[in-house]
Write an enzyme that holds these catalytic residues in place. Structure first.
Site, short mmCIF file in Angstrom:
data_model
loop_
_atom_site.label_atom_id
_atom_site.label_comp_id
_atom_site.label_asym_id
_atom_site.label_seq_id
_atom_site.Cartn_x
_atom_site.Cartn_y
_atom_site.Cartn_z
N LYS A 13 -7.77 -5.21 -3.29
CA LYS A 13 -8.66 -4.57 -4.28
C LYS A 13 -8.16 -4.85 -5.70
O LYS A 13 -8.94 -5.17 -6.58
CB LYS A 13 -8.73 -3.05 -4.03
CG LYS A 13 -9.19 -2.67 -2.62
CD LYS A 13 -9.32 -1.17 -2.45
CE LYS A 13 -8.03 -0.39 -2.58
NZ LYS A 13 -7.03 -0.61 -1.51
N ARG A 88 -10.61 8.02 -2.40
CA ARG A 88 -9.78 7.95 -1.20
C ARG A 88 -9.94 9.16 -0.28
O ARG A 88 -9.29 9.20 0.77
CB ARG A 88 -8.32 7.84 -1.60
CG ARG A 88 -7.88 6.39 -1.87
CD ARG A 88 -6.57 6.45 -2.63
NE ARG A 88 -5.61 5.51 -2.21
CZ ARG A 88 -5.07 4.59 -3.05
NH1 ARG A 88 -5.48 4.47 -4.28
NH2 ARG A 88 -4.12 3.80 -2.62
N ARG A 127 4.85 -8.71 -1.71
CA ARG A 127 4.13 -8.45 -2.96
C ARG A 127 5.07 -7.98 -4.07
O ARG A 127 5.93 -7.14 -3.85
CB ARG A 127 3.07 -7.37 -2.72
CG ARG A 127 2.38 -6.90 -3.96
CD ARG A 127 1.12 -6.14 -3.64
NE ARG A 127 1.35 -4.72 -3.39
CZ ARG A 127 0.37 -3.83 -3.29
NH1 ARG A 127 -0.88 -4.22 -3.38
NH2 ARG A 127 0.63 -2.57 -3.07
N ARG A 163 7.26 -2.63 -6.02
CA ARG A 163 6.86 -1.24 -6.15
C ARG A 163 7.63 -0.39 -5.13
O ARG A 163 7.76 -0.80 -3.98
CB ARG A 163 5.35 -1.10 -5.87
CG ARG A 163 4.53 -1.00 -7.12
CD ARG A 163 3.07 -1.11 -6.84
NE ARG A 163 2.53 -0.06 -5.98
CZ ARG A 163 1.22 0.08 -5.73
NH1 ARG A 163 0.36 -0.72 -6.29
NH2 ARG A 163 0.79 1.04 -4.92
N ARG A 174 1.19 5.25 3.82
CA ARG A 174 -0.06 4.95 3.11
C ARG A 174 -1.16 4.54 4.10
O ARG A 174 -2.32 4.91 3.94
CB ARG A 174 0.16 3.84 2.07
CG ARG A 174 0.96 4.36 0.87
CD ARG A 174 1.64 3.25 0.11
NE ARG A 174 0.71 2.46 -0.68
CZ ARG A 174 1.02 1.25 -1.17
NH1 ARG A 174 2.19 0.70 -0.93
NH2 ARG A 174 0.14 0.60 -1.86
P1 AMP Z 1 -2.61 2.23 -5.60
O1 AMP Z 1 -2.06 1.61 -6.84
O2 AMP Z 1 -4.10 2.34 -5.61
O3 AMP Z 1 -2.06 1.63 -4.34
O4 AMP Z 1 -2.08 3.76 -5.62
C1 AMP Z 1 -0.71 4.06 -5.60
C2 AMP Z 1 -0.51 5.52 -5.23
O5 AMP Z 1 -1.13 6.37 -6.21
C3 AMP Z 1 -1.14 5.94 -3.91
O6 AMP Z 1 -0.34 5.64 -2.78
C4 AMP Z 1 -1.29 7.44 -4.13
O7 AMP Z 1 -0.03 8.10 -4.03
C5 AMP Z 1 -1.72 7.50 -5.59
N1 AMP Z 1 -3.19 7.38 -5.74
C6 AMP Z 1 -3.86 6.39 -6.39
N2 AMP Z 1 -5.19 6.60 -6.34
C7 AMP Z 1 -5.37 7.73 -5.60
C8 AMP Z 1 -6.51 8.46 -5.19
N3 AMP Z 1 -7.76 8.06 -5.48
N4 AMP Z 1 -6.31 9.58 -4.45
C9 AMP Z 1 -5.07 10.02 -4.15
N5 AMP Z 1 -3.95 9.38 -4.50
C10 AMP Z 1 -4.08 8.24 -5.24
#
Ligand code: AMP
Length: 218
Positions: A13, A88, A127, A163, A174
């Protein structure tokens, strides 16, 4: 046009969001990046989210809905947005619908990135991510500099790091969170008559962009 990019962590994404945003001429709303930026800035929201993010757990819906509302209300988002990593959970999907309705807009489409778990694990284990703009990279070495134009032209430019939530335990958490809380969002969107397009998210980056554009009629 507001597009939700939907799929497991590591489905691509974050790689496709800038390409699709450029094709649509709209900005990106990525809640993960918004939370990491808040953490870098040391805000109470960022600091409170850190433990959840490091473990791979979802951050509370009211925090995410606050980010969604604040961001989509900005003038830059009037034409629409590509939503990366939002929504999410079902309450987030319902909350997004309400925010859009209040702003006199509606959801254009949900683009589902279809990818098996074993591909996710191998992708995430190789990554790297820019510590400044969160752009994802593969086949690079930690410490190299980010090449994203907006990042490089900013002060200093970012450095590629691994990360913390890309370690195997956090990735498992996750994926569990995806299955438990995020997958049901798709059924919710189906019941609510949203336009849903699914693409095969395995393959070359350009091919996947092509599939996404085709699915969105771009
Ligand atoms: P991402 O960069 O989208 O992989 O998000 C990294 C982390 O941020 C996730 O594993 C969650 O801990 C938190 N996070 C990001 N977006 C959301 C969301 N829409 N709902 C809940 N937690 C989120």
């Amino acid at each position: 046009m507001v597009i939700v990019l939907f799929g497991k962590p590591g489905a691509g994404k974050g790689t496709q969001a800038p390409r699709l945003a450029a094709a649509l001429g709209v900005p990106i709303l990525a809640t993960g990046e918004a939370l990491r930026a808040a953490l870098r800035a040391g805000t109470p929201m960022g600091l409170a989210a850190k433990a959840f993010m490091d473990r791979g757990d979802l951050v509370a819906d009211d925090v995410i809905l606050g980010i969604i509302k604040e961001t989509l209300s900005q003038p830059a988002y009037t034409k629409g947005a590509v939503l990366d990593g939002v929504v999410r959970t079902v309450p987030q999907a319902a909350g997004l619908d309400k925010v859009l309705a209040d702003l006199g807009r509606s959801l254009g489409a949900v683009l589902v990135f279809d990818i098996p778990d074993d591909e996710i694990i191998s992708r995430i284990s190789s990554r790297l991510t820019c510590d400044k703009c969160s752009a994802p990279y593969t086949s690079r070495v930690p410490g190299e500099k980010c090449e994203v134009v907006g990042c490089v032209s900013g002060k200093g430019g970012g450095t590629l790091i691994r990360r913390q939530d890309d370690d195997p335990d956090a990735v498992k958490t996750r994926l569990d969170a995806y299955r438990k809380s995020t997958e049901p969002v798709l059924a919710w969107y189906q019941q609510n008559g949203a336009r849903i397009a699914t693409i095969d998210a395995v393959g070359a980056i350009d091919d996947i962009t092509g599939r996404a554009r085709l699915a969105l009629g771009l």
